[in-house]
Design a protein around this motif. Structure first.
Motif, PDB file in Angstrom:
ATOM      1  N   GLU A   1      10.665 -18.633 -18.375  1.00 56.11           N
ATOM      2  CA  GLU A   1       9.390 -19.363 -18.380  1.00 56.11           C
ATOM      3  C   GLU A   1       8.334 -18.552 -19.116  1.00 56.11           C
ATOM      4  O   GLU A   1       8.462 -17.331 -19.282  1.00 56.11           O
TER       5      GLU A   1
ATOM      6  N   PRO B   1       5.966 -14.036 -15.580  1.00 49.91           N
ATOM      7  CA  PRO B   1       6.556 -15.353 -15.300  1.00 49.91           C
ATOM      8  C   PRO B   1       8.016 -15.204 -14.882  1.00 49.91           C
ATOM      9  O   PRO B   1       8.652 -14.163 -15.105  1.00 49.91           O
TER      10      PRO B   1
ATOM     11  N   GLU C   1      -2.069  -9.749 -14.961  1.00 51.16           N
ATOM     12  CA  GLU C   1      -0.917 -10.460 -15.512  1.00 51.16           C
ATOM     13  C   GLU C   1      -0.292  -9.611 -16.612  1.00 51.16           C
ATOM     14  O   GLU C   1      -0.989  -8.865 -17.307  1.00 51.16           O
TER      15      GLU C   1
ATOM     16  N   THR D   1       4.757 -19.005 -18.449  1.00 45.09           N
ATOM     17  CA  THR D   1       3.487 -18.903 -17.734  1.00 45.09           C
ATOM     18  C   THR D   1       3.735 -18.586 -16.268  1.00 45.09           C
ATOM     19  O   THR D   1       4.794 -18.877 -15.708  1.00 45.09           O
ATOM     20  N   LEU D   2       2.717 -17.994 -15.641  1.00 45.92           N
ATOM     21  CA  LEU D   2       2.796 -17.659 -14.226  1.00 45.92           C
ATOM     22  C   LEU D   2       2.682 -18.908 -13.364  1.00 45.92           C
ATOM     23  O   LEU D   2       1.942 -19.831 -13.690  1.00 45.92           O
ATOM     24  N   ARG D   3       3.377 -18.890 -12.241  1.00 43.19           N
ATOM     25  CA  ARG D   3       3.208 -19.939 -11.244  1.00 43.19           C
ATOM     26  C   ARG D   3       2.245 -19.448 -10.168  1.00 43.19           C
ATOM     27  O   ARG D   3       2.373 -18.325  -9.674  1.00 43.19           O
TER      28      ARG D   3
END
Length: 425
Positions: A163, A159, A128, A165-167
């Motif tokens: 946004e 993200p 990430e 946070t990661l989806r």
């Protein structure tokens, strides 16, 4: 605030937790004798049992000398085995898959010796974008070690625009489309910055379906959220034990390797004194005979006095149980979230941690709109006796740890923020 201090104290009476089992530092500011300690995601508090347990191990050394390896109340030769079963229960593993050793990034490197094997078109490492810097340094150096350009080898998942946070669907979609180029997926189970809990089983399944090896850094997940590494089919994982596991600064770390890899003679691995079968260790033969367990990844004999605090902490987690801790974590973190909603509504503060309780552990990260995160945490500590954690330039992290944090601690956080951060003009 509309939520009162009396209400917070009433919540503590009804849902007290286990604060009495820990040393809580004295406050340096504010009107309360003890700090409101919400920095457990950086360093957990000391269990009261740790000192006596550690002194008992030291006493064995003074009384027995070298004979303590076999004759101490907790003999040193097999000491690491005392940690295996409780560590395995903590992360949802089998004992043969679990060992406590070294420190986190050392363990990640040892595991990548075995599990990062770039070949042909399959060379990339997925992390990430907001991975903890040590993980980024580690995977970049692994790419260089294999003669690869780290800038071309690393995939840093970000993200969506706007946004924080990661989806999960974006991670799995990337793996479905590009997985044939990926040798290793190495993500944080709980993101250190945002507190997002990744969908470990879904991402693991997607990575393995794409033919990649999937490993997890569980530094912020172990002791924070329930884990089922064996059932989730994770290839490998590593975690530290000085955060939620309360084992002291720089404490020993843990390793998981799925049983399907154990005893594989084709898997490269560094070896040393503790990598060979315990029953033949003192035959002093020149060739190692590694066991068909994760203990084959051990190298040096374990540091006993560093293992003692980990053992003490794991026994505490065994006694309380992760299911009970998770339930209290949901209540406590949800309470802090409601308090912060009121404070942030008219101030330049934004909670960036997912609102869905299933997508977070016991951490809420707040982005500040003005000023420095470091300066804000200093004021919280020295003016209000609240210890939180700054990540420059603009994120302050609050971790209401279910073992020892209280509802009153959460109320003090919100009250301190309200008093310290000015409302929108």
């Amino acid at each position: 605030m509309s939520n009162t201090e009396e209400e917070a104290l009433a919540h503590d009476d009804a849902d007290p937790g286990h604060r009495h089992l820990f040393h809580v530092p004295p406050a340096e500011g504010g009107r309360y004798p003890e700090v409101a300690y919400l920095a457990g995601n950086s360093l957990g508090l000391q269990p009261r049992a740790t000192r006596d347990e550690l002194l008992a191990d030291l006493a064995a050394w003074s009384r027995l000398g070298v004979e303590g390896h076999l004759e101490a109340e907790r003999p040193w030769l097999p000491y690491h085995e005392l940690l295996t079963a409780p560590a395995a229960r903590l992360v949802g593993a089998r004992p043969a898959e679990t060992v406590v050793m070294n420190s986190l990034t050392v363990n990640l490197h040892l595991l990548m010796v075995s599990f990062y094997r770039p070949a042909g078109a399959r060379t990339r490492i997925v992390i990430e974008d907001s991975a903890f810097p040590s993980d980024s340094y580690a995977v970049r150096s692994q790419a260089r070690f294999h003669g690869l350009d780290p800038d071309a080898t690393l995939v840093r998942l970000r993200p969506r625009a706007g946004e924080d946070t990661l989806r999960t669907e974006d991670v799995t979609a990337f793996l479905a489309a590009e997985g044939h180029t990926v040798a290793l997926v190495l993500l944080g189970g709980v993101n250190y910055l945002t507190g997002e809990l990744m969908d470990i089983p879904a991402i693991t399944a997607a990575g393995r379906a794409a033919g990649a090896v999937v490993g997890w850094d569980l530094a912020h997940a172990a002791g924070n959220v329930p884990l089922a590494l064996h059932d989730w089919d994770v290839d490998f994982a590593a975690w530290c034990s000085y955060k939620y596991l309360n084992s002291g600064p720089g404490a020993l770390a843990g390793v998981f390797v799925h049983e399907r890899h154990l005893g594989d003679p084709g898997l490269p691995r560094f070896e040393g004194w503790w990598s060979t079968e315990a029953s033949t260790r003192f035959e002093m033969t020149p060739v190692s005979r590694p066991p068909a367990t994760v203990e084959a990844w051990q190298i040096s004999n374990p540091p006993i006095f560093a293992m003692g605090p980990v053992r003490t902490s794991l026994e505490l987690f065994d006694a309380v149980g992760m299911p009970a801790l998770r339930e209290r974590s949901l209540r406590l973190t949800g309470y802090l979230e409601r308090l912060l909603d009121e404070v942030t509504a008219d101030r330049p503060l934004t909670v960036v941690t997912p609102r869905d309780p299933a997508r977070r552990g016991c951490q809420l990260s707040v982005r500040i709109g003005t000023g420095s995160a470091n300066e804000l945490t200093k004021r919280l500590r020295h003016e209000h006796g609240v210890i939180a954690d700054a990540r420059e330039p603009d994120v302050v992290r609050f971790a209401p740890v279910p073992l020892y944090s209280t509802y009153h601690d959460c109320w003090r956080v919100a009250d301190a923020l309200a008093a310290t951060v000015e409302k929108h003009s």
